[in-house]
Design a protein around this motif. Structure first.
Motif, PDB file in Angstrom:
ATOM      1  N   VAL A  78      -0.419  17.937 -24.264  1.00 51.98           N
ATOM      2  CA  VAL A  78      -0.489  17.563 -25.688  1.00 51.98           C
ATOM      3  C   VAL A  78      -1.855  17.847 -26.301  1.00 51.98           C
ATOM      4  O   VAL A  78      -1.975  18.038 -27.517  1.00 51.98           O
ATOM      5  N   SER A  79      -2.910  17.875 -25.456  1.00 53.59           N
ATOM      6  CA  SER A  79      -4.252  18.132 -25.997  1.00 53.59           C
ATOM      7  C   SER A  79      -4.622  19.607 -25.953  1.00 53.59           C
ATOM      8  O   SER A  79      -5.558  20.042 -26.641  1.00 53.59           O
ATOM      9  N   GLY A  80      -3.890  20.388 -25.121  1.00 50.14           N
ATOM     10  CA  GLY A  80      -4.214  21.798 -24.983  1.00 50.14           C
ATOM     11  C   GLY A  80      -5.417  22.066 -24.110  1.00 50.14           C
ATOM     12  O   GLY A  80      -5.946  23.185 -24.091  1.00 50.14           O
ATOM     13  N   SER A  81      -5.866  21.048 -23.379  1.00 53.78           N
ATOM     14  CA  SER A  81      -7.031  21.190 -22.510  1.00 53.78           C
ATOM     15  C   SER A  81      -6.826  20.382 -21.241  1.00 53.78           C
ATOM     16  O   SER A  81      -6.279  19.276 -21.278  1.00 53.78           O
ATOM     17  N   SER A  82      -7.272  20.933 -20.110  1.00 52.17           N
ATOM     18  CA  SER A  82      -7.159  20.210 -18.842  1.00 52.17           C
ATOM     19  C   SER A  82      -8.389  19.368 -18.541  1.00 52.17           C
ATOM     20  O   SER A  82      -8.440  18.696 -17.511  1.00 52.17           O
ATOM     21  N   LYS A  83      -9.377  19.385 -19.432  1.00 54.03           N
ATOM     22  CA  LYS A  83     -10.602  18.622 -19.221  1.00 54.03           C
ATOM     23  C   LYS A  83     -10.400  17.161 -19.626  1.00 54.03           C
ATOM     24  O   LYS A  83      -9.944  16.876 -20.733  1.00 54.03           O
ATOM     25  N   SER A  84     -10.766  16.248 -18.718  1.00 53.77           N
ATOM     26  CA  SER A  84     -10.560  14.822 -18.969  1.00 53.77           C
ATOM     27  C   SER A  84     -11.316  14.341 -20.194  1.00 53.77           C
ATOM     28  O   SER A  84     -10.846  13.461 -20.921  1.00 53.77           O
ATOM     29  N   GLU A  85     -12.506  14.916 -20.437  1.00 53.76           N
ATOM     30  CA  GLU A  85     -13.312  14.462 -21.587  1.00 53.76           C
ATOM     31  C   GLU A  85     -12.652  14.770 -22.923  1.00 53.76           C
ATOM     32  O   GLU A  85     -12.919  14.102 -23.928  1.00 53.76           O
ATOM     33  N   ASP A  86     -11.731  15.758 -22.930  1.00 50.26           N
ATOM     34  CA  ASP A  86     -11.018  16.083 -24.171  1.00 50.26           C
ATOM     35  C   ASP A  86      -9.849  15.139 -24.419  1.00 50.26           C
ATOM     36  O   ASP A  86      -9.361  15.030 -25.548  1.00 50.26           O
ATOM     37  N   LEU A 133       0.824  -1.201   0.000  1.00 45.98           N
ATOM     38  CA  LEU A 133       0.000   0.000   0.000  1.00 45.98           C
ATOM     39  C   LEU A 133       0.862   1.257   0.000  1.00 45.98           C
ATOM     40  O   LEU A 133       0.548   2.240  -0.683  1.00 45.98           O
ATOM     41  N   LEU A 134       1.973   1.227   0.770  1.00 47.12           N
ATOM     42  CA  LEU A 134       2.882   2.364   0.792  1.00 47.12           C
ATOM     43  C   LEU A 134       3.544   2.560  -0.568  1.00 47.12           C
ATOM     44  O   LEU A 134       3.985   3.672  -0.898  1.00 47.12           O
ATOM     45  N   MET A 135       3.629   1.491  -1.344  1.00 45.12           N
ATOM     46  CA  MET A 135       4.173   1.586  -2.694  1.00 45.12           C
ATOM     47  C   MET A 135       3.110   2.034  -3.689  1.00 45.12           C
ATOM     48  O   MET A 135       3.298   2.988  -4.441  1.00 45.12           O
ATOM     49  N   VAL A 136       1.969   1.344  -3.678  1.00 48.22           N
ATOM     50  CA  VAL A 136       0.993   1.543  -4.746  1.00 48.22           C
ATOM     51  C   VAL A 136       0.231   2.855  -4.620  1.00 48.22           C
ATOM     52  O   VAL A 136      -0.156   3.448  -5.628  1.00 48.22           O
ATOM     53  N   MET A 137       0.027   3.350  -3.379  1.00 51.36           N
ATOM     54  CA  MET A 137      -0.735   4.587  -3.242  1.00 51.36           C
ATOM     55  C   MET A 137       0.027   5.793  -3.794  1.00 51.36           C
ATOM     56  O   MET A 137      -0.523   6.535  -4.614  1.00 51.36           O
ATOM     57  N   PRO A 138       1.315   5.993  -3.418  1.00 53.00           N
ATOM     58  CA  PRO A 138       2.043   7.077  -4.095  1.00 53.00           C
ATOM     59  C   PRO A 138       2.293   6.775  -5.570  1.00 53.00           C
ATOM     60  O   PRO A 138       2.287   7.692  -6.394  1.00 53.00           O
ATOM     61  N   TYR A 139       2.489   5.489  -5.897  1.00 52.51           N
ATOM     62  CA  TYR A 139       2.710   5.116  -7.301  1.00 52.51           C
ATOM     63  C   TYR A 139       1.524   5.544  -8.158  1.00 52.51           C
ATOM     64  O   TYR A 139       1.681   6.228  -9.182  1.00 52.51           O
ATOM     65  N   THR A 140       0.326   5.126  -7.751  1.00 57.11           N
ATOM     66  CA  THR A 140      -0.867   5.438  -8.546  1.00 57.11           C
ATOM     67  C   THR A 140      -1.164   6.928  -8.527  1.00 57.11           C
ATOM     68  O   THR A 140      -1.596   7.498  -9.537  1.00 57.11           O
ATOM     69  N   ALA A 141      -0.930   7.567  -7.365  1.00 55.60           N
ATOM     70  CA  ALA A 141      -1.159   9.005  -7.276  1.00 55.60           C
ATOM     71  C   ALA A 141      -0.240   9.767  -8.239  1.00 55.60           C
ATOM     72  O   ALA A 141      -0.698  10.640  -9.000  1.00 55.60           O
ATOM     73  N   ILE A 142       1.054   9.428  -8.221  1.00 58.28           N
ATOM     74  CA  ILE A 142       2.012  10.073  -9.128  1.00 58.28           C
ATOM     75  C   ILE A 142       1.662   9.767 -10.575  1.00 58.28           C
ATOM     76  O   ILE A 142       1.682  10.642 -11.447  1.00 58.28           O
ATOM     77  N   GLN A 143       1.315   8.497 -10.830  1.00 57.79           N
ATOM     78  CA  GLN A 143       1.032   8.063 -12.200  1.00 57.79           C
ATOM     79  C   GLN A 143      -0.134   8.837 -12.813  1.00 57.79           C
ATOM     80  O   GLN A 143      -0.033   9.380 -13.919  1.00 57.79           O
ATOM     81  N   PHE A 144      -1.246   8.902 -12.110  1.00 59.76           N
ATOM     82  CA  PHE A 144      -2.416   9.590 -12.655  1.00 59.76           C
ATOM     83  C   PHE A 144      -2.194  11.098 -12.742  1.00 59.76           C
ATOM     84  O   PHE A 144      -2.672  11.744 -13.674  1.00 59.76           O
ATOM     85  N   THR A 145      -1.445  11.662 -11.784  1.00 60.61           N
ATOM     86  CA  THR A 145      -1.173  13.098 -11.815  1.00 60.61           C
ATOM     87  C   THR A 145      -0.305  13.469 -13.006  1.00 60.61           C
ATOM     88  O   THR A 145      -0.610  14.409 -13.754  1.00 60.61           O
ATOM     89  N   VAL A 146       0.789  12.727 -13.192  1.00 61.34           N
ATOM     90  CA  VAL A 146       1.683  12.981 -14.332  1.00 61.34           C
ATOM     91  C   VAL A 146       0.957  12.712 -15.641  1.00 61.34           C
ATOM     92  O   VAL A 146       1.091  13.464 -16.614  1.00 61.34           O
ATOM     93  N   LEU A 147       0.166  11.637 -15.667  1.00 57.34           N
ATOM     94  CA  LEU A 147      -0.572  11.295 -16.881  1.00 57.34           C
ATOM     95  C   LEU A 147      -1.517  12.422 -17.284  1.00 57.34           C
ATOM     96  O   LEU A 147      -1.566  12.821 -18.454  1.00 57.34           O
ATOM     97  N   HIS A 148      -2.277  12.936 -16.319  1.00 56.45           N
ATOM     98  CA  HIS A 148      -3.222  14.011 -16.630  1.00 56.45           C
ATOM     99  C   HIS A 148      -2.490  15.266 -17.101  1.00 56.45           C
ATOM    100  O   HIS A 148      -2.936  15.952 -18.031  1.00 56.45           O
ATOM    101  N   LYS A 149      -1.349  15.562 -16.464  1.00 58.18           N
ATOM    102  CA  LYS A 149      -0.578  16.748 -16.851  1.00 58.18           C
ATOM    103  C   LYS A 149      -0.048  16.605 -18.279  1.00 58.18           C
ATOM    104  O   LYS A 149      -0.116  17.553 -19.080  1.00 58.18           O
ATOM    105  N   LEU A 150       0.476  15.427 -18.612  1.00 59.24           N
ATOM    106  CA  LEU A 150       1.004  15.201 -19.960  1.00 59.24           C
ATOM    107  C   LEU A 150      -0.104  15.272 -21.005  1.00 59.24           C
ATOM    108  O   LEU A 150       0.068  15.881 -22.073  1.00 59.24           O
ATOM    109  N   LYS A 151      -1.236  14.663 -20.695  1.00 59.66           N
ATOM    110  CA  LYS A 151      -2.356  14.704 -21.644  1.00 59.66           C
ATOM    111  C   LYS A 151      -2.884  16.122 -21.825  1.00 59.66           C
ATOM    112  O   LYS A 151      -3.306  16.497 -22.919  1.00 59.66           O
ATOM    113  N   SER A 152      -2.862  16.909 -20.730  1.00 55.24           N
ATOM    114  CA  SER A 152      -3.299  18.304 -20.825  1.00 55.24           C
ATOM    115  C   SER A 152      -2.360  19.099 -21.726  1.00 55.24           C
ATOM    116  O   SER A 152      -2.802  19.959 -22.507  1.00 55.24           O
TER     117      SER A 152
END
Length: 333
Positions: A113-121, A92-111
């Motif tokens: 390259v897509s030019g939008s911070s909205k998940s639906e875009d 849990l100490l591994m996966v909780m920061p892992y998943t938190a970092i992963q989704f945060t970085v993923l959303h930032k990268l997608k924002s």
């Protein structure tokens, strides 16, 4: 002025991604821990793990685990129900920061390259960009949480009697014997594995979501209203398919990683031959020697519980993330 106005929104989005990622990772890991323990036991066993393997090759000693049901029965008999959640705290100490970092970085990268911070875009990104974003997010998350992954593997594979009674004693001994680099044993095959694994997982997840959205639009009498809406079951199916595809491709590298992580672990001889310290020179040598000494099926030890685990783990992670993210957004808005 616009940049200053956007800052609170961006901070809120980061907080949502961190919280939702941590919750979804913790739920997924706890639910699938029994399958993960069984998978690890197979992966670190040098002897054949199937009756077919025992008949085909000359086993140098009796195999402790020869099938998923037999392994489940033996762990339950010898270690009790708690044995299936062995190492869950560092997990849990591994996966909780892992998943938190992963989704945060993923959303930032997608924002970016897509030019939008909205998940639906983000759903309209090309499979290539989804793959690259997922791979980079996976690498960032791995570097931030790897020592807990190593400790989790050691605690889950040690069996009875325990080599280490708890997480603290394992960390102290690893640092004493192997030093700080020992906390990152197996990092190279992990990073090599995580690029295709995370890329495939997130890339195929977006792909399956697009397919289902198109299918919904074709079936709906009002196409415009159906666009962009997915049921929890459809999210579950998308996550299940994404997790299965990614794990099936990357499993051999996970086996090599586990061998590096537990090298030198002095567990009871009834669990079979030990992985001696410096048994493999590097990742390539590990792949080559496992292939030579254990056959090609040695690279796929634990693939059955791994696939069975990866499917619900991916599904639970994505569904929990989507729902938790929506819940946090409703609170913060």
């Amino acid at each position: 002025m616009k940049g200053m106005e956007d800052e609170p929104g961006q901070l809120k989005r980061v907080l949502v991604d961190l919280a939702a990622g941590a919750v979804s990772g913790g739920v997924s890991r706890t639910v699938t821990s029994p399958l993960d323990v069984i998978k690890i036991r197979f992966q670190v066993q040098l002897e054949p793990t199937t009756q077919w393997g025992i008949l085909r090759r000359e086993a140098f000693s009796p195999s402790k685990y020869t099938g998923m049901f037999q392994a489940t029965r033996d762990i339950l008999r010898e270690e009790g129900l708690r044995g299936f959640w062995r190492g869950n705290v560092p997990a849990l100490l591994m996966v909780m920061p892992y998943t938190a970092i992963q989704f945060t970085v993923l959303h930032k990268l997608k924002s970016l390259v897509s030019g939008s911070s909205k998940s639906e875009d983000h759903i309209h990104l090309s499979p290539y960009l989804s793959f690259v974003s997922g791979a980079l997010a996976g690498c960032a998350a791995t570097l931030g949480s790897y020592p807990f992954d190593l400790v989790r593997t050691i605690l889950a594979s040690q069996g009875e009697p325990k080599v280490y009674p708890n997480m603290r004693s394992a960390i102290v001994d690893i640092l004493r014997v192997r030093g700080i680099p020992g906390m990152y044993a197996g990092l190279t095959p992990t990073l090599v594995e995580i690029v295709p694994y995370a890329g495939l997982q997130f890339g195929t997840y977006d792909m399956f979501k697009r397919w289902i959205m198109n299918w919904n639009r074709l079936r709906s009498p009002i196409p415009d209203e159906a666009e962009g809406t997915l049921s929890s079951f459809q999210l579950f199916i998308s996550g299940l398919a994404a997790g299965t595809c990614a794990k099936a491709v990357c499993h051999p590298l996970d086996v090599v990683k586990k061998r590096f992580q537990i090298e030198g672990l002095q567990r009871d001889p009834r669990y079979g031959a030990r992985v001696e310290r410096h048994a493999y020179k590097n990742m390539y040598d590990g792949l080559r020697r496992i292939m030579y000494e254990e056959g090609w099926h040695g690279l796929y030890k634990g693939i059955v519980p791994s696939i069975i685990k990866a499917a619900p783990a991916g599904a639970v992670t994505f569904v929990a993330y989507e729902f938790t993210s929506d819940w946090f957004e409703s609170i913060l808005s």
